[in-house]
Design a protein around this motif. Structure first.
Motif, mmCIF file in Angstrom:
data_model
loop_
_atom_site.group_PDB
_atom_site.id
_atom_site.type_symbol
_atom_site.label_atom_id
_atom_site.label_comp_id
_atom_site.label_asym_id
_atom_site.label_seq_id
_atom_site.Cartn_x
_atom_site.Cartn_y
_atom_site.Cartn_z
ATOM 1 N N LYS A 192 0.828 -1.209 0.000
ATOM 2 C CA LYS A 192 0.000 0.000 0.000
ATOM 3 C C LYS A 192 0.861 1.258 0.000
ATOM 4 O O LYS A 192 0.582 2.220 -0.724
ATOM 5 C CB LYS A 192 -0.919 -0.010 1.228
ATOM 6 N N ARG A 193 1.939 1.219 0.781
ATOM 7 C CA ARG A 193 2.810 2.392 0.874
ATOM 8 C C ARG A 193 3.519 2.652 -0.456
ATOM 9 O O ARG A 193 3.579 3.789 -0.946
ATOM 10 C CB ARG A 193 3.831 2.161 1.987
ATOM 11 N N LEU A 194 4.038 1.599 -1.064
ATOM 12 C CA LEU A 194 4.736 1.753 -2.344
ATOM 13 C C LEU A 194 3.768 2.172 -3.446
ATOM 14 O O LEU A 194 4.133 2.965 -4.324
ATOM 15 C CB LEU A 194 5.432 0.446 -2.718
ATOM 16 N N SER A 195 2.548 1.656 -3.396
ATOM 17 C CA SER A 195 1.553 2.036 -4.402
ATOM 18 C C SER A 195 1.243 3.525 -4.317
ATOM 19 O O SER A 195 1.145 4.219 -5.340
ATOM 20 C CB SER A 195 0.272 1.218 -4.204
ATOM 21 N N GLN A 196 1.088 4.019 -3.110
ATOM 22 C CA GLN A 196 0.825 5.439 -2.939
ATOM 23 C C GLN A 196 2.002 6.273 -3.421
ATOM 24 O O GLN A 196 1.832 7.316 -4.067
ATOM 25 C CB GLN A 196 0.512 5.735 -1.464
ATOM 26 N N LEU A 197 3.216 5.830 -3.124
ATOM 27 C CA LEU A 197 4.400 6.568 -3.556
ATOM 28 C C LEU A 197 4.513 6.588 -5.082
ATOM 29 O O LEU A 197 4.915 7.596 -5.664
ATOM 30 C CB LEU A 197 5.655 5.935 -2.948
ATOM 31 N N LEU A 198 4.157 5.466 -5.726
ATOM 32 C CA LEU A 198 4.208 5.437 -7.189
ATOM 33 C C LEU A 198 3.225 6.449 -7.781
ATOM 34 O O LEU A 198 3.547 7.143 -8.760
ATOM 35 C CB LEU A 198 3.896 4.024 -7.696
ATOM 36 N N LYS A 199 2.041 6.537 -7.203
ATOM 37 C CA LYS A 199 1.075 7.527 -7.691
ATOM 38 C C LYS A 199 1.620 8.942 -7.519
ATOM 39 O O LYS A 199 1.444 9.790 -8.401
ATOM 40 C CB LYS A 199 -0.244 7.387 -6.924
ATOM 41 N N GLU A 200 2.287 9.192 -6.397
ATOM 42 C CA GLU A 200 2.794 10.536 -6.137
ATOM 43 C C GLU A 200 3.910 10.930 -7.085
ATOM 44 O O GLU A 200 4.148 12.122 -7.301
ATOM 45 C CB GLU A 200 3.278 10.634 -4.686
ATOM 46 N N THR A 201 4.613 9.939 -7.656
ATOM 47 C CA THR A 201 5.666 10.302 -8.607
ATOM 48 C C THR A 201 5.102 10.867 -9.900
ATOM 49 O O THR A 201 5.875 11.366 -10.734
ATOM 50 C CB THR A 201 6.543 9.074 -8.955
ATOM 51 N N TYR A 202 3.771 10.785 -10.080
ATOM 52 C CA TYR A 202 3.159 11.383 -11.263
ATOM 53 C C TYR A 202 2.540 12.744 -10.975
ATOM 54 O O TYR A 202 1.868 13.310 -11.836
ATOM 55 C CB TYR A 202 2.109 10.433 -11.848
ATOM 56 N N ASN A 203 2.771 13.273 -9.769
ATOM 57 C CA ASN A 203 2.351 14.646 -9.502
ATOM 58 C C ASN A 203 3.219 15.597 -10.321
ATOM 59 O O ASN A 203 4.433 15.391 -10.443
ATOM 60 C CB ASN A 203 2.497 14.981 -8.014
ATOM 61 N N PRO A 204 2.638 16.634 -10.897
ATOM 62 C CA PRO A 204 3.439 17.573 -11.708
ATOM 63 C C PRO A 204 4.590 18.157 -10.902
ATOM 64 O O PRO A 204 4.446 18.490 -9.719
ATOM 65 C CB PRO A 204 2.422 18.651 -12.100
ATOM 66 N N VAL A 205 5.732 18.260 -11.545
ATOM 67 C CA VAL A 205 6.922 18.792 -10.886
ATOM 68 C C VAL A 205 6.981 20.294 -11.136
ATOM 69 O O VAL A 205 7.004 20.725 -12.300
ATOM 70 C CB VAL A 205 8.196 18.119 -11.428
ATOM 71 N N PRO A 206 7.001 21.122 -10.085
ATOM 72 C CA PRO A 206 7.160 22.573 -10.295
ATOM 73 C C PRO A 206 8.532 22.862 -10.879
ATOM 74 O O PRO A 206 9.563 22.467 -10.312
ATOM 75 C CB PRO A 206 7.009 23.161 -8.881
ATOM 76 N N GLU A 207 8.557 23.495 -12.024
ATOM 77 C CA GLU A 207 9.819 23.699 -12.722
ATOM 78 C C GLU A 207 10.585 24.864 -12.119
ATOM 79 O O GLU A 207 10.076 25.986 -12.027
ATOM 80 C CB GLU A 207 9.559 23.972 -14.211
ATOM 81 N N SER A 208 11.807 24.580 -11.682
ATOM 82 C CA SER A 208 12.630 25.628 -11.071
ATOM 83 C C SER A 208 13.506 26.328 -12.097
ATOM 84 O O SER A 208 13.984 27.427 -11.856
ATOM 85 C CB SER A 208 13.517 25.018 -9.971
ATOM 86 N N LEU A 209 13.729 25.687 -13.240
ATOM 87 C CA LEU A 209 14.574 26.306 -14.251
ATOM 88 C C LEU A 209 13.790 27.343 -15.041
ATOM 89 O O LEU A 209 12.635 27.149 -15.378
ATOM 90 C CB LEU A 209 15.140 25.249 -15.206
ATOM 91 N N ARG A 210 14.423 28.429 -15.332
ATOM 92 C CA ARG A 210 13.825 29.481 -16.155
ATOM 93 C C ARG A 210 14.815 29.856 -17.250
ATOM 94 O O ARG A 210 16.022 29.806 -17.039
ATOM 95 C CB ARG A 210 13.512 30.720 -15.308
ATOM 96 N N PRO A 211 14.306 30.275 -18.425
ATOM 97 C CA PRO A 211 15.234 30.711 -19.483
ATOM 98 C C PRO A 211 16.068 31.896 -19.023
ATOM 99 O O PRO A 211 15.630 32.709 -18.225
ATOM 100 C CB PRO A 211 14.292 31.096 -20.633
#
Length: 996
Positions: free
Chosen positions: A489-508
């Motif tokens: 259950k814990r690993l399943s939840q973590l796998l789902k969370e890896t598909y949360n959008p990543v806030p992009e820190s890089l800017r042009p």
């Protein structure tokens, strides 16, 4: 910062007429660049890399720098000891490090220049100032941290830096740095930086072997011993063994309290991973043997007698006294003993399947052959195993994880007792699961080896699932404890969370109008041209985390259908399918097009491989395959991956498709309709042996109970000539010849008599004792004063180095031969399934026609034929019998069974062949039950009377079998230990008696 302001600074640096002015320019440049990526970009395009390369090359060891610096007669030694020259070199090193901190876009020009070879040459110079070591090592670590950001699609990993660092001329410098004492904070920093560099770069077998053979592994072992001494874990009585061969002669000085153990353990782990021989080399190193000497069973004084000539001998009733439990074990808590039928140690529940052709590892991601399947005897376990368990309980953070990783590797390699499983279940598994908790955080501590790209907590969490996967792999007890601890259950939840959008820190980059640097590739040299921006550290962390989670999920579910159903109930199957999708393109052209971690963005190669492993494990379940996997559409992404340009992905996807092609699978028709069979046939003829094995395995499933026209297309696509070549190969004699070649190539007299890869004792070479005298090429001065340790002690002695090289060569040779045997085994199984089911008689005729009647039967007979080999190095000519692998015996005999199940004329072909049944009679009492029962089935099928028209033929065949001594062979099986063999023997005896 404008381009106009850049030119004077670079011009001033390039035209400096004195070293002091050069130093001033370099300091100004350093202050301008630190923390300003836009300025770094501008300076790169303006040519700062070639300018820095000239500064460093002028001080590179081995160069004649007098003319370049206008200081005639100035020696290399004086250059290093001149304050201004040293300062100029140091400032240039710091600027290179600052540029590398800017990210992957600045790595391309650095690699295009000669800066890295120059830095390594300075590092390796005997008179390199100690003040240069930390900054050079930090530069190398900074580049190693940012290399994975360049392209997450690269597989195998980018090894450009590793190839430079682990080259022969530089690897001795690493050993020299690691071998020094923790005498100062600078020494400590250098040791930890080298260990961290090894942990980041050492991924290739060639580099791991080089580090072991060059003595770096032994030097790291001494550092581990220093922590053992500092913590007071040295075994009682170890001081009595200091002067014995293989020990240091004295205890290493204790590590200071500020020293960090985690990078040392990581470096050791990455070197010994996937190689039992390197692990044994580490455990037998002088550092480990000094603090953890082997406990030799002693004898009672009354058992030791003295002869009249003064020599001691043992009385006839002498029995060695038990040394008792390991002293370090007494510091560990007691745990409940393992119980229940789930234990993989039970003979009734083997961890890798029953036997025969169905034997297959449950490894869900590529695992080399070097993983040991046979545990080392209990008394050979090193005390480092319980010590690592103590570290697990007393330490925290990355030290705890690295201790868990190392003890897991030793356990997987068979160098820890199987009785450790309960302790791992109650001590190690809960610790790893706790690290995956959402609220788990590491305390903020300064880590000089930290890359600064992600937090220490993120680094620990991304590595923890992979350690858990390696621990529970193929062990049902450990899997049960992990699942009971809510791991799925814990690993399943973590796998789902890896598909949360990543806030992009890089800017042009922002530029004032008209200030954009020129980037015309045609007009710039490679060392002035910026590379691609790469990926953000956060996105790369998420990809590695996802990969690690997928490995853990796959490792937990290979045996239990209820676990696979639990994974589906947790709703992660769609995420696993999304993880099978590759990136649509390589690195983004700019930061604006950076992936946002959506399903459409795809995944890098390592994540896809882990997802293929997870899909393969889930497809073992009939119910899951018919419901969740069909609904999620698992077939289509795999059909795409089987055509992928990356070979590793093709292999992993084919392994997953094997289970989709099973007869009960609803996707079998999809495989046929999607025109996957021609691709599988093409891959079956690939030069890559792993791809051949998986493709043949999939084809074997596809053709079972399939229409004859599809079976014929498979034969046509593979070509009869190719099939004939594979089944006609003599793998046993080839193995023996290869063994003798290996023996001839070795300078030592180590015997090649050992258990082969298929579990049978094949003594293909005559046993030879080591002469004890090292070969000329390996001789060196091994003597060391007991009062002082020197660098030479960390170079493995001749015998240990020779053993390491020989074992590594043998391992590769055995793996290659095992793969060849597997290809032949799967080819025979494919032919067997082709002549199964409706229309079998037609397919037997087709095979006999296409492959050739004589060629097919001769190939079967030759694979059953006993073999002998002439033994070299004997005074008297002699030979030794060789054993045919049980895999080949089982596959060949199964094919004979199905030919005998055909028409009477097919059975007549078998009995009239000159050698076939005569050779088969040698295996009625084989140790493998599958081989024995197949032999009995051959007899049953040959004499079974389908109708009255074949009664005379059955009588004739029964008489021929009796003449071959089959009756006596069957009599020996009437009391067989296997019930199935016993019952089938009764049937065969009854049929023969009724006919003869």
């Amino acid at each position: 910062m404008t381009r106009a302001a850049t030119a004077p600074l670079l011009l001033q640096l390039q035209s400096s007429d004195s070293v002091s002015s050069q130093v001033a320019s370099l300091r100004t440049l350093k202050n301008e660049l630190i923390g300003h990526d836009q300025r770094k970009e501008t300076y790169i395009t303006a040519g700062i890399i070639p300018a820095l390369g000239q500064v460093l090359s002028a001080r590179r060891p081995g160069r004649d720098t007098a003319a370049e610096s206008n200081r005639a007669g100035l020696s290399q030694v004086s250059l290093y000891h001149n304050s201004d020259d040293s300062e100029a070199c140091l400032q240039a090193i710091l600027i290179v490090g600052s540029l590398a901190q800017g990210g992957p876009t600045f790595l391309a020009p650095i690699f295009a220049s000669d800066i890295l070879p120059t830095l390594l040459a300075i590092l390796s110079s005997p008179d390199c100032p100690s003040s240069f070591l930390p900054p050079i090592l930090r530069v190398l670590n900074t580049i190693a941290d940012r290399l994975p950001l360049q392209s997450q699609d690269q597989w195998p990993r980018d090894t450009r830096l590793a190839d430079l660092v682990f080259a022969g001329e530089h690897i001795s410098a690493l050993r020299r740095i690691v071998a020094q004492d923790y005498a100062s904070s600078r020494n400590q920093a250098c040791i930890e930086l080298v260990a961290a560099l090894i942990g980041k770069l050492c991924t290739e077998e060639i580099h791991k072997t080089a580090l072991a053979e060059s003595g770096v592994l032994d030097a790291l072992a001494v550092k581990v011993a220093s922590f053992v001494v500092a913590q007071g874990f040295v075994l009682p009585g170890a001081e009595d063994h200091l002067q014995e061969p293989g020990a240091l002669g004295e205890f290493p000085p204790p590590a200071p309290t500020s020293a960090r153990l985690a990078p040392i353990l990581r470096a050791v782990t990455v070197i010994i991973e996937q190689s039992k021989w390197r692990a044994e080399h580490f455990l037998s190193s002088p550092g480990i043997m000094t603090v953890f000497p082997k406990q030799v069973p002693g004898f009672a004084p009354s058992d030791i007698k003295r002869g009249p000539w003064g020599a001691a001998y043992l009385s006839g009733s002498a029995v060695p006294r038990s040394t008792g439990a390991n002293p370090v074990d007494t510091l560990l808590p007691s745990v409940p003993l393992a119980h229940g039928k789930s234990s993989p140690n039970s003979a009734n529940f083997p961890p890798l399947g029953n036997s025969g052709s169905q034997r297959r590892h449950s490894h869900s991601f590529p695992t080399p052959f070097s993983l040991a399947e046979t545990p080392t005897p209990e008394e050979e376990e090193s005390s480092i195993v319980p010590w690592l368990l103590c570290i697990l309980r007393s330490e925290g953070g990355m030290v705890r994880l690295m201790a868990a990783r190392l003890v897991t590797v030793l356990f997987r390699l068979g160098l820890a007792k199987k009785q450790r499983v309960p302790m791992f279940s109650y001590l190690l598994v809960p610790i790893l699961l706790r690290m995956l908790e959402k609220d788990f955080e590491l305390p903020d501590e300064h880590d000089p080896c930290d890359d600064g790209l992600i937090t220490p907590t993120q680094r620990l969490k991304e590595e923890t699932p992979a350690v858990l996967a390696n621990l529970v792999m193929d062990d049902q007890d450990l899997q049960k404890h992990a699942v009971d601890g809510n791991a799925l259950k814990r690993l399943s939840q973590l796998l789902k969370e890896t598909y949360n959008p990543v806030p992009e820190s890089l800017r042009p980059m922002w530029y004032a109008e008209g200030d954009v640097p020129a980037r015309d590739p045609e007009s710039m040299s490679a060392d002035c041209r910026l590379g691609p921006p790469g990926y953000s550290p956060t996105l790369c962390h998420v990809m590695r985390y996802r990969e690690s989670i997928l490995k853990a999920l796959a490792a937990l579910v290979p045996f239990k259908d209820e676990y696979r159903k639990a994974v589906c109930e947790n709703g992660v199957v769609p995420y696993i399918i999304d993880s099978l999708k590759p990136r649509p393109s390589d690195a983004p052209a700019d930061a604006a097009s950076m992936p946002k971690n959506l399903a459409a963005d795809g995944n890098p190669t390592p994540t896809i491989l882990a997802a293929c492993g997870a899909a393969r494990m889930l497809t073992r379940s009939v119910s899951v395959l018919r419901t969740s996997l069909i609904d999620a559409g698992v077939a289509q992404p795999l059909f795409v991956l089987i055509k992928h340009h990356d070979l590793e992905i093709q292999i992993a996807a084919t392994a997953a498709i094997c289970n989709l092609a099973l007869d009960f699978s609803p996707m079998k028709e999809a495989i046929i309709s999607a025109d996957i069979i021609p691709i599988l046939c093409e891959h079956a003829r690939s030069s890559n042996t792993k791809l051949r094995i998986e493709s043949l395995w999939a084809l074997k499933h596809v053709v079972y109970n399939t229409a004859n026209d599809i079976k014929m297309k498979v034969i046509e696509a593979l070509t009869p000539l190719w099939i004939r070549q594979i089944i006609s190969q003599d793998q046993v004699s080839a193995l023996a010849r290869r063994g003798m070649e290996d023996e001839t190539d070795q300078s030592s007299g180590i015997a090649m008599g050992r258990a082969n890869s298929f579990g049978e004792q094949v003594d293909i070479l005559n046993p030879m004792e080591d002469s004890g005298e090292p070969a000329e090429d390996f001789k060196m001065n091994d003597s060391m004063p007991s009062s002082k340790m020197s660098l030479d002690m960390f170079l493995p002695d001749a015998r240990r180095r020779r053993q390491l090289v020989w074992n590594g060569t043998l391992e590769q040779s055995t793996q290659s031969r095992q793969d060849d045997i597997a290809v032949q085994e799967q080819t025979f199984d494919l032919l067997r399934n082709i002549i199964c089911g409706p229309g079998a008689a037609e397919m037997i005729d087709y095979l006999l026609k296409e492959i050739g009647q004589d060629e097919l039967l001769d190939a079967l007979a030759n694979n059953l034929r006993p073999r002998t080999i002439q033994l070299p190095h004997r005074r008297e000519p002699s030979s030794r019998s060789l054993h045919v692998p049980s895999e080949i015996l089982s596959s060949v005999s199964a094919l004979i069974i199905h030919i005998a199940a055909g028409l009477p004329r097919h059975r007549q072909l078998l009995v009239t062949h000159s050698d076939l049944l005569h050779s088969l009679t040698n295996y009625f009492n084989h140790s493998n039950r599958d081989v024995r029962i197949n032999c009995v089935w051959v007899v049953i099928n040959l004499v079974y009377e389908e109708d009255s028209s074949d009664r005379d033929g059955c009588r004739e065949r029964a008489s021929q079998l009796k003449a071959l001594g089959i009756t006596d062979r069957l009599a020996s099986l009437e009391d067989d230990s296997d019930l199935d063999v016993k019952e089938r023997t009764k049937t065969a005896v009854h049929l023969l008696n009724s006919l003869v």
